[in-house]
Design a protein around this motif. Structure first.
Motif, PDB file in Angstrom:
ATOM      1  N   PRO A   1       0.834  -1.206   0.000  1.00 48.18           N
ATOM      2  CA  PRO A   1       0.000   0.000   0.000  1.00 48.18           C
ATOM      3  C   PRO A   1       0.869   1.256   0.000  1.00 48.18           C
ATOM      4  CG  PRO A   1      -0.792  -1.573   1.632  1.00 48.18           C
ATOM      5  CD  PRO A   1       0.536  -2.083   1.130  1.00 48.18           C
ATOM      6  N   PRO A   2       0.583   2.198  -0.889  1.00 40.41           N
ATOM      7  CA  PRO A   2       1.409   3.407  -0.962  1.00 40.41           C
ATOM      8  C   PRO A   2       1.441   4.191   0.350  1.00 40.41           C
ATOM      9  CG  PRO A   2      -0.475   3.551  -2.478  1.00 40.41           C
ATOM     10  CD  PRO A   2      -0.495   2.195  -1.867  1.00 40.41           C
ATOM     11  N   GLU A   3       0.424   4.025   1.172  1.00 41.10           N
ATOM     12  CA  GLU A   3       0.382   4.722   2.463  1.00 41.10           C
ATOM     13  C   GLU A   3       1.511   4.275   3.394  1.00 41.10           C
ATOM     14  OE1 GLU A   3      -3.619   4.569   0.598  1.00 41.10           O
ATOM     15  OE2 GLU A   3      -2.180   3.002   1.088  1.00 41.10           O
ATOM     16  N   LEU A   4       2.123   3.130   3.095  1.00 38.19           N
ATOM     17  CA  LEU A   4       3.214   2.618   3.936  1.00 38.19           C
ATOM     18  C   LEU A   4       4.579   3.155   3.518  1.00 38.19           C
ATOM     19  CD1 LEU A   4       2.127  -1.107   4.409  1.00 38.19           C
ATOM     20  CD2 LEU A   4       1.883   0.804   6.002  1.00 38.19           C
ATOM     21  N   GLY A   5       4.613   3.969   2.478  1.00 40.25           N
ATOM     22  CA  GLY A   5       5.887   4.530   2.029  1.00 40.25           C
ATOM     23  C   GLY A   5       6.540   3.656   0.979  1.00 40.25           C
ATOM     24  N   ALA A   6       7.856   3.739   0.898  1.00 40.97           N
ATOM     25  CA  ALA A   6       8.612   2.989  -0.102  1.00 40.97           C
ATOM     26  C   ALA A   6       8.340   1.493   0.029  1.00 40.97           C
ATOM     27  CB  ALA A   6      10.102   3.270   0.044  1.00 40.97           C
ATOM     28  N   ALA A   7       8.099   0.863  -1.099  1.00 40.06           N
ATOM     29  CA  ALA A   7       7.726  -0.554  -1.104  1.00 40.06           C
ATOM     30  C   ALA A   7       8.894  -1.490  -0.814  1.00 40.06           C
ATOM     31  CB  ALA A   7       7.097  -0.911  -2.454  1.00 40.06           C
ATOM     32  N   ARG A   8      10.052  -1.198  -1.392  1.00 37.50           N
ATOM     33  CA  ARG A   8      11.153  -2.156  -1.337  1.00 37.50           C
ATOM     34  C   ARG A   8      11.545  -2.579   0.080  1.00 37.50           C
ATOM     35  NH1 ARG A   8      14.297  -3.631  -5.648  1.00 37.50           N
ATOM     36  NH2 ARG A   8      12.271  -3.311  -6.645  1.00 37.50           N
ATOM     37  N   PRO A   9      11.664  -1.665   1.041  1.00 36.07           N
ATOM     38  CA  PRO A   9      12.001  -2.137   2.397  1.00 36.07           C
ATOM     39  C   PRO A   9      10.963  -3.100   2.963  1.00 36.07           C
ATOM     40  CG  PRO A   9      12.333   0.230   2.232  1.00 36.07           C
ATOM     41  CD  PRO A   9      11.646  -0.199   0.966  1.00 36.07           C
ATOM     42  N   TRP A  10       9.706  -2.885   2.645  1.00 40.52           N
ATOM     43  CA  TRP A  10       8.657  -3.783   3.113  1.00 40.52           C
ATOM     44  C   TRP A  10       8.786  -5.155   2.454  1.00 40.52           C
ATOM     45  CZ3 TRP A  10       5.891  -2.742   7.264  1.00 40.52           C
ATOM     46  CH2 TRP A  10       5.717  -1.416   7.637  1.00 40.52           C
ATOM     47  N   VAL A  11       9.069  -5.159   1.159  1.00 39.07           N
ATOM     48  CA  VAL A  11       9.193  -6.427   0.431  1.00 39.07           C
ATOM     49  C   VAL A  11      10.398  -7.216   0.939  1.00 39.07           C
ATOM     50  CG1 VAL A  11       9.617  -7.455  -1.839  1.00 39.07           C
ATOM     51  CG2 VAL A  11       8.000  -5.555  -1.616  1.00 39.07           C
ATOM     52  N   VAL A  12      11.533  -6.553   1.050  1.00 38.87           N
ATOM     53  CA  VAL A  12      12.741  -7.223   1.525  1.00 38.87           C
ATOM     54  C   VAL A  12      12.545  -7.669   2.978  1.00 38.87           C
ATOM     55  CG1 VAL A  12      15.191  -6.911   2.053  1.00 38.87           C
ATOM     56  CG2 VAL A  12      14.251  -6.074  -0.112  1.00 38.87           C
ATOM     57  N   GLY A  13      11.969  -6.803   3.797  1.00 38.02           N
ATOM     58  CA  GLY A  13      11.716  -7.156   5.187  1.00 38.02           C
ATOM     59  C   GLY A  13      10.799  -8.359   5.323  1.00 38.02           C
ATOM     60  N   SER A  14       9.780  -8.425   4.480  1.00 36.55           N
ATOM     61  CA  SER A  14       8.878  -9.582   4.554  1.00 36.55           C
ATOM     62  C   SER A  14       9.590 -10.848   4.093  1.00 36.55           C
ATOM     63  CB  SER A  14       7.593  -9.344   3.764  1.00 36.55           C
ATOM     64  OG  SER A  14       7.851  -9.254   2.385  1.00 36.55           O
ATOM     65  N   GLY A  15      10.480 -10.728   3.110  1.00 35.51           N
ATOM     66  CA  GLY A  15      11.254 -11.892   2.681  1.00 35.51           C
ATOM     67  C   GLY A  15      12.139 -12.412   3.794  1.00 35.51           C
ATOM     68  N   VAL A  16      12.796 -11.508   4.493  1.00 33.50           N
ATOM     69  CA  VAL A  16      13.644 -11.904   5.624  1.00 33.50           C
ATOM     70  C   VAL A  16      12.777 -12.522   6.724  1.00 33.50           C
ATOM     71  CG1 VAL A  16      15.138 -11.035   7.469  1.00 33.50           C
ATOM     72  CG2 VAL A  16      15.463 -10.242   5.107  1.00 33.50           C
ATOM     73  N   ALA A  17      11.635 -11.904   7.010  1.00 37.61           N
ATOM     74  CA  ALA A  17      10.733 -12.437   8.043  1.00 37.61           C
ATOM     75  C   ALA A  17      10.245 -13.838   7.669  1.00 37.61           C
ATOM     76  CB  ALA A  17       9.551 -11.492   8.241  1.00 37.61           C
ATOM     77  N   GLU A  18       9.973 -14.062   6.402  1.00 33.78           N
ATOM     78  CA  GLU A  18       9.544 -15.395   5.956  1.00 33.78           C
ATOM     79  C   GLU A  18      10.649 -16.426   6.176  1.00 33.78           C
ATOM     80  OE1 GLU A  18       6.344 -14.111   2.514  1.00 33.78           O
ATOM     81  OE2 GLU A  18       8.483 -14.139   2.033  1.00 33.78           O
ATOM     82  N   LEU A  19      11.879 -16.054   5.866  1.00 36.00           N
ATOM     83  CA  LEU A  19      12.992 -16.992   6.050  1.00 36.00           C
ATOM     84  C   LEU A  19      13.262 -17.276   7.528  1.00 36.00           C
ATOM     85  CD1 LEU A  19      15.398 -15.750   3.249  1.00 36.00           C
ATOM     86  CD2 LEU A  19      13.991 -17.831   3.261  1.00 36.00           C
TER      87      LEU A  19
END
Length: 119
Positions: free
Chosen positions: A33-51
């Motif tokens: 969601p654009p309201e959360l700011g820049a997407a990439r940190p969220w995507v990378v963070g979720s990938g790390v959280a998944e691992l």
């Protein structure tokens, strides 16, 4: 299904999605969601959280913590699912797929809860 099988199945799925989030983050950027700011940190963070969650689920000593982490992770991605619905609202075929994905969160969260509760 036994808890160890549930946990290892979830660990495998989360490993696959975590690796994909880190290897191809651009695939997921539009879902943030654009309201959360820049997407990439969220995507990378979720990938790390998944691992990390997958690793917790894979080890019997940390399996229950991994179950709780999986619950949090699966609930935490609901805004991304809402964003996919919002982003595809004018494309009926893609909207149908986006909406159809949401109910699948329920059995995944239920499975994670079973692992977290140890039964």
């Amino acid at each position: 299904m036994r808890d160890d099988v549930r946990a290892l199945t979830m660990a495998g799925a989360l490993t696959a999605t975590g690796v994909f989030h880190l290897a191809r983050p651009q695939t997921y950027d539009w879902m943030i969601p654009p309201e959360l700011g820049a997407a990439r940190p969220w995507v990378v963070g979720s990938g790390v959280a998944e691992l990390v969650t997958a690793a917790l689920l894979a080890v019997p000593a940390t399996r229950r913590a991994g179950g709780w982490a999986a619950v949090g992770l699966l609930v935490g991605v609901l805004p991304a699912h809402a964003q996919t619905v919002r982003a595809t609202r004018h494309r009926p075929g893609k909207l149908a797929v986006a909406v159809a994905r949401i109910p699948f969160q329920v059995p995944m969260i239920t499975t994670a809860l079973r692992v977290a509760r140890g039964g």
